[in-house]
Design an enzyme around this catalytic site. Structure first.
Site, PDB file in Angstrom:
ATOM      1  N   ASP A   3      -7.756   7.816 -10.376  1.00  0.00           N
ATOM      2  CA  ASP A   3      -6.918   6.617 -10.199  1.00  0.00           C
ATOM      3  C   ASP A   3      -5.936   6.506 -11.368  1.00  0.00           C
ATOM      4  O   ASP A   3      -6.206   6.981 -12.472  1.00  0.00           O
ATOM      5  CB  ASP A   3      -7.823   5.385 -10.147  1.00  0.00           C
ATOM      6  N   GLU A   4      -4.788   5.872 -11.120  1.00  0.00           N
ATOM      7  CA  GLU A   4      -3.773   5.614 -12.154  1.00  0.00           C
ATOM      8  C   GLU A   4      -3.402   6.890 -12.910  1.00  0.00           C
ATOM      9  O   GLU A   4      -3.362   6.920 -14.149  1.00  0.00           O
ATOM     10  CB  GLU A   4      -4.279   4.542 -13.146  1.00  0.00           C
ATOM     11  N   LYS A  43      -3.220   0.634  -3.036  1.00  0.00           N
ATOM     12  CA  LYS A  43      -3.769   1.834  -3.684  1.00  0.00           C
ATOM     13  C   LYS A  43      -5.299   1.776  -3.746  1.00  0.00           C
ATOM     14  O   LYS A  43      -5.980   2.746  -3.365  1.00  0.00           O
ATOM     15  CB  LYS A  43      -3.194   1.963  -5.099  1.00  0.00           C
ATOM     16  N   THR A  44      -5.829   0.667  -4.237  1.00  0.00           N
ATOM     17  CA  THR A  44      -7.281   0.539  -4.379  1.00  0.00           C
ATOM     18  C   THR A  44      -7.960   0.587  -3.014  1.00  0.00           C
ATOM     19  O   THR A  44      -8.997   1.243  -2.843  1.00  0.00           O
ATOM     20  CB  THR A  44      -7.637  -0.772  -5.099  1.00  0.00           C
ATOM     21  N   ARG A  74       5.327  -7.836 -10.106  1.00  0.00           N
ATOM     22  CA  ARG A  74       4.167  -8.725 -10.255  1.00  0.00           C
ATOM     23  C   ARG A  74       4.341  -9.980  -9.400  1.00  0.00           C
ATOM     24  O   ARG A  74       3.362 -10.694  -9.142  1.00  0.00           O
ATOM     25  CB  ARG A  74       3.978  -9.173 -11.715  1.00  0.00           C
ATOM     26  N   GLN A  85       5.468   3.311 -12.506  1.00  0.00           N
ATOM     27  CA  GLN A  85       4.715   2.376 -13.341  1.00  0.00           C
ATOM     28  C   GLN A  85       4.076   3.078 -14.538  1.00  0.00           C
ATOM     29  O   GLN A  85       3.075   2.604 -15.082  1.00  0.00           O
ATOM     30  CB  GLN A  85       3.647   1.662 -12.504  1.00  0.00           C
TER      31      GLN A  85
END
Length: 677
Positions: free
Chosen positions: A226-227, A35-36, A594, A257
């Site tokens: 973002d997010e 994503k980043t 994770r 998420q």
């Protein structure tokens, strides 16, 4: 000539997102899908194709995230990318409101209340209204602020918030509303804004002053968020308003998420994005670069059962024969021993402690494990605890600086006065009344100053630091000379607090502007592990213990998820709400994703019953979390290890319970208004 080979650097889905510019886009970025990286390359692509960096607005949830993205984009392309407007919703609101404060009847030198200051202000109002002297227990300041804040962030009536989330306070509804109303008046009179105010006033600025909305839309022609799954309703509304003219918006996030509803985050923001932007294209990033395929297979199955979601199936080129392991331990201590044993084995196999994490739903779940780790000399760090700027001695210093910026900051005056020897709440109220309400100012001849040596020195300190030529670091240096005897008298461990004060001075030395320094301390406070010398290096050699909420966005080679049992995850508090159960599922999904190479689930077979679930206390048999308790998962996706021996089935009760005048723009504004109203 194109400098970056995008096709070589990105997978097809990432490439589509990066090269999409005009119009609305929703990028569903699965866990570990880059994503980043996608956002970084899109910033570079926009700049490379000729978009002025200042015309791009990148909104993130931490300033650090924005700075890192722009740093990487500048390395990828060139230094132009550092000129992109990047930051948090709150910092953007602060910057914009300072510029247009007068339009809203605000002073542009307003002070920002952090959470602790806001609580103190609520308490001040609560006391002034006499609600601290009720016959029955009245809600404390923290709870009152939470209710008020949730009502604002969720755009819901305060009574609804009380009914749904704080039923124990329903009898005080009218009193809490009165506190809220007086709290609003108090802040306005003293030029104080809390975190929620920043968003509320920015929304009001955009909805009530069309010329400003158009001006901002002309300035920021490409919006990126973002997010997005973590935004609250206010933030989503602001996002839509900023892009209402040109419609060039890309929001990136993962509906699977969305786990912060307790902070006001609204799952529906990302789900309903295509309903607001009806021509929006949905791009899904599914290739995972973090975990092995067996871990992803399990994650896909867990989230597949979600009732509302965007369809996606995570895949990777990282194959492995190691399945995630489910361990049924006899009791809590056996669970702890197993983890400690396996961690030591992983160390022997070459893993660093910093590559291993133990995750849990609630902080207390790790209590027994912490004792076991300490007995084995396994160093660990646990995430949580008091923030740097919430420490009393740091707030003492910041209180002085806030008064320097805004003489009418009554909350900070109250704090500073109560530090002084011989001054109690009553005298403090009198002094504040004389300085602020009677506008006598900092009069050295004030009879109160004559009665208190500390107050006299405080007034002298203000005279000494008059004018605007003093930097934040110089002001702190002057205050510490006055503060040192008070620090020694007030705090028994004052010698331990000196390092924090040194750290604050070092941070302040980076700033020329007091306003910028105080804004950053309120909006982007430094963490202890960043400002304490050597702490980060030491933590790198420690095992990580963390709640799942705090672990979002992080990754480890080996992850242990403890208390994978009904009543723990999902929490028994969520069992009566479908929405809360769905969020618990997403929280479990976050925990699973994770892990990079190895994943372990553990539950104690015998456990103490959660308070309120069973009528009687004592030990009970636990059940595997419903999120794993499916035969297909147990047969093909999990390796099980039973340390408990054979147990007969039990009869325990199941827990389940363009232009402003254009028709298109007007229609779109009507859509936004209808949705957010």
């Amino acid at each position: 000539m194109q400098k970056i080979d995008y096709k070589k650097e990105l997978n097809p889905a990432q490439l589509e997102a990066v090269q999409s510019s005009e119009g609305a886009y929703l990028v569903i970025a699965g866990a570990g899908s880059g994503k980043t990286r996608t956002l970084v390359f899109r910033v570079a692509h926009l700049v490379e194709k000729g978009v002025a960096p200042e015309e791009i607005l990148l909104l993130t949830f931490t300033r650090k995230a924005a700075e890192e993205m722009l740093r990487r984009a500048s390395l990828l392309l060139d230094e132009r990318c550092r000129k992109v407007s990047g930051g948090t919703f709150h910092s953007f609101a602060n910057y914009t409101l300072r510029k247009y404060a007068q339009v809203l009847g605000l002073k542009n030198n307003f002070s920002i209340l952090d959470e602790s200051d806001a609580e103190d202000t609520v308490n001040l109002v609560r006391t002034q209204l006499g609600f601290n002297k009720t016959d029955k227990r009245f809600p404390r300041k923290k709870a009152i602020l939470e209710v008020i804040s949730k009502s604002i962030n969720k755009s819901e009536d305060l009574g609804t918030v009380l009914y749904e989330e704080y039923p124990q306070f329903i009898e005080w509804e009218e009193e809490i509303k009165k506190i809220r109303d007086e709290y609003v008046k108090f802040k306005r009179a003293k030029s104080l804004l809390d975190y929620d105010d920043l968003l509320v006033f920015l929304r009001d600025l955009l909805t009530q002053h069309e010329h400003i909305r158009l001006s901002l839309a002309k300035k920021y022609k490409y919006i990126m968020v973002d997010e997005y799954q973590d935004t609250n309703k206010l933030q989503a509304h602001i996002t839509c308003l900023l892009s209402s003219v040109h419609g060039n918006i890309m929001v990136v996030g993962d509906d699977s998420q969305s786990i912060y509803s307790f902070r006001g985050a609204n799952f529906k923001n990302i789900i309903d994005f295509p309903k607001i932007f009806k021509d929006a294209r949905v791009i899904t990033l599914e290739e995972n670069y973090r975990s092995t395929q067996p871990i992803l297979n399990l994650a896909n199955e867990v989230i597949y059962a979600a009732k509302e979601k965007f369809e996606k199936t995570l895949f990777t080129k990282r194959n492995s024969e190691n399945l995630p392991v489910f361990v049924d331990a006899p009791d809590e201590h056996a669970q702890s021993r197993y983890i400690a044993d396996r961690i030591l084995e992983l160390r022997e196999e070459g893993a660093e402690l910093s590559d291993i994490a133990v995750l849990f739903r609630s902080s207390w779940h790790s209590n027994d494990l912490e004792i076991e780790l300490a007995s084995r000399n396994i160093p660990f760090v646990k995430y949580g605890g008091q923030k740097f700027v919430e420490a009393a001695h740091i707030k003492d210093v910041l209180g002085f600086l806030r008064i320097k910026q805004n003489l009418f900051d009554e909350v900070s005056w109250y704090r500073e006065l109560l530090l002084m020897r011989g001054i109690g709440p009553k005298t403090a109220a009198i002094v504040i009344n004389e300085i602020i309400k009677n506008k006598k100012g900092l009069n050295l001849e004030n009879k109160r100053a004559a009665q208190s040596e500390d107050l006299k020195k405080f007034f002298e300190l203000f005279q000494k630091t008059r004018g605007e030529e003093f930097s934040p670091a110089e002001l702190i240096d002057a205050f510490l000379e006055y503060y040192q005897p008070l620090l020694k008298e007030k705090y028994d461990d004052f010698h331990k607090r000196v390092n924090d004060l040194d750290s604050l001075q070092r941070i302040a030395s980076r700033y020329d502007s007091l306003e910028d320094f105080l804004s950053d301390m309120a909006l982007e406070p430094p963490e202890r592990n960043i400002i304490e010398p050597g702490k980060r290096d030491k933590d790198d050699m420690r095992l990580t213990l963390s709640t799942i909420h705090s672990a979002k966005g992080l990754e480890w080679k080996a992850v242990f998820i403890i208390y994978a049992a009904e009543g723990h995850i999902p929490s028994y508090l969520s069992l009566e709400s479908d929405e809360e159960l769905e969020e618990e599922r997403r929280l479990f999904y976050v925990a699973i994703t994770r892990a990079k190479d190895e994943l372990y689930f553990l539950k104690p077979h015998l456990d103490r019953s959660p308070k309120g679930v069973f009528d009687e206390g004592g030990m009970v048999f636990t059940r595997m979390t419903r999120f794993l308790d499916r035969q297909d998962i147990l047969d093909t996706l999990l390796a099980t290890e039973n340390l408990s021996g054979d147990f007969a089935d039990t009869d325990l009760e199941d827990f389940t319970g363009s232009q402003a005048s254009s028709e298109e723009n007007k229609k779109f504004l009507d859509t936004i208004k209808e949705y957010f109203d």
